[in-house]
Design an enzyme around this catalytic site. Structure first.
Site, PDB file in Angstrom:
ATOM      1  N   GLY A  98       0.909  -1.282   0.071  1.00 60.10           N
ATOM      2  CA  GLY A  98      -0.203  -0.001  -0.044  1.00 60.10           C
ATOM      3  C   GLY A  98       0.823   1.308  -0.034  1.00 60.10           C
ATOM      4  O   GLY A  98       0.046   2.566   0.487  1.00 60.10           O
ATOM      5  N   HIS A 105       9.292   6.519   4.238  1.00 60.88           N
ATOM      6  CA  HIS A 105       8.706   7.445   5.299  1.00 60.88           C
ATOM      7  C   HIS A 105       7.847   6.478   6.291  1.00 60.88           C
ATOM      8  O   HIS A 105       7.414   5.335   6.280  1.00 60.88           O
ATOM      9  CB  HIS A 105       7.651   8.323   4.874  1.00 60.88           C
ATOM     10  CG  HIS A 105       6.442   7.631   3.946  1.00 60.88           C
ATOM     11  ND1 HIS A 105       6.700   7.315   2.864  1.00 60.88           N
ATOM     12  CD2 HIS A 105       5.036   7.355   4.311  1.00 60.88           C
ATOM     13  CE1 HIS A 105       5.706   6.677   2.256  1.00 60.88           C
ATOM     14  NE2 HIS A 105       4.623   6.687   3.300  1.00 60.88           N
TER      15      HIS A 105
HETATM   16  P1  AMP Z   1       2.075   5.519   1.941  1.00 66.83           P
HETATM   17  O1  AMP Z   1       0.642   5.176   1.450  1.00 66.83           O
HETATM   18  O2  AMP Z   1       2.680   4.734   3.165  1.00 66.83           O
HETATM   19  O3  AMP Z   1       3.115   5.760   0.780  1.00 66.83           O
HETATM   20  O4  AMP Z   1       1.785   6.977   2.416  1.00 66.83           O
HETATM   21  C1  AMP Z   1       1.633   8.140   1.814  1.00 66.83           C
HETATM   22  C2  AMP Z   1       1.230   9.089   2.679  1.00 66.83           C
HETATM   23  O5  AMP Z   1       1.737  10.285   2.370  1.00 66.83           O
HETATM   24  C3  AMP Z   1      -0.380   9.086   2.639  1.00 66.83           C
HETATM   25  O6  AMP Z   1      -0.902   8.716   4.109  1.00 66.83           O
HETATM   26  C4  AMP Z   1      -0.726  10.702   2.234  1.00 66.83           C
HETATM   27  O7  AMP Z   1      -1.938  10.997   3.066  1.00 66.83           O
HETATM   28  C5  AMP Z   1       0.248  11.067   2.434  1.00 66.83           C
HETATM   29  N1  AMP Z   1       0.683  12.411   1.735  1.00 66.83           N
HETATM   30  C6  AMP Z   1       0.681  12.496   0.405  1.00 66.83           C
HETATM   31  N2  AMP Z   1       0.815  13.775   0.146  1.00 66.83           N
HETATM   32  C7  AMP Z   1       1.138  14.450   1.055  1.00 66.83           C
HETATM   33  C8  AMP Z   1       1.322  15.981   1.348  1.00 66.83           C
HETATM   34  N3  AMP Z   1       1.660  16.655   0.307  1.00 66.83           N
HETATM   35  N4  AMP Z   1       1.515  16.243   2.596  1.00 66.83           N
HETATM   36  C9  AMP Z   1       1.243  15.319   3.480  1.00 66.83           C
HETATM   37  N5  AMP Z   1       0.973  14.047   3.333  1.00 66.83           N
HETATM   38  C10 AMP Z   1       0.816  13.717   2.222  1.00 66.83           C
END
Ligand code: AMP
Ligand code: ZN
Length: 119
Positions: A98, A105
């Site tokens: 996912g 991160h």
């Molecule tokens: P993942 O699915 O583990 O790759 O998590 C990516 C996360 O980044 C998701 O929970 C998104 O909501 C978050 N996300 C995407 N773009 C941004 C942004 N510009 N600022 C803060 N969070 C973000």
């Protein structure tokens, strides 16, 4: 002009957040990581710990950055007021994991009792 990390990958959204090209409110920052609120929170507290240096995922990451994030955890969860009642750390990896942003991160979630499995 904000300086950019030498390993910035063009079109990586988290590299752009790290460089400041995309503005963000940093809850914490040092020379190795930033901590920001997740755009779509899945819990009352939902932050992202983002290493400044680009690497795709936990498999490609150096053990040093993982150790570094762990070393900062007590301070970070205290700052987030999650040190008393607990929290969850999530590292989504790859398609089936996912992962939507291919820049390593760590999600930290808390502020309520979280269910399991998560979805
Ligand atoms: P993942 O699915 O583990 O790759 O998590 C990516 C996360 O980044 C998701 O929970 C998104 O909501 C978050 N996300 C995407 N773009 C941004 C942004 N510009 N600022 C803060 N969070 C973000
Ligand atoms: Zn990146």
């Amino acid at each position: 002009i904000l300086s950019r990390g030498v390993n910035e990958v063009s079109d990586c959204i988290f590299c752009k957040i790290v460089s400041g090209e995309i503005p963000s409110k940093r809850l914490y920052e040092d020379d190795k990581i930033i901590v920001i609120n997740d755009l779509n929170p899945g819990a009352p507290v939902h932050v992202l710990v983002i290493p400044k240096e680009h690497t795709e995922n936990i498999l490609t990451a150096s053990p040093d950055i993982v150790t570094y994030v762990k070393s900062k955890l007590p301070e970070l969860v205290k700052m987030l007021k999650l040190d008393e009642k607990g929290f969850r750390i999530v590292i989504n990896t790859g398609e089936d994991g996912g992962q939507s942003v291919p820049h390593l991160h760590f999600h930290i979630l808390g502020g309520k009792q979280l269910g399991w499995p998560p979805c």
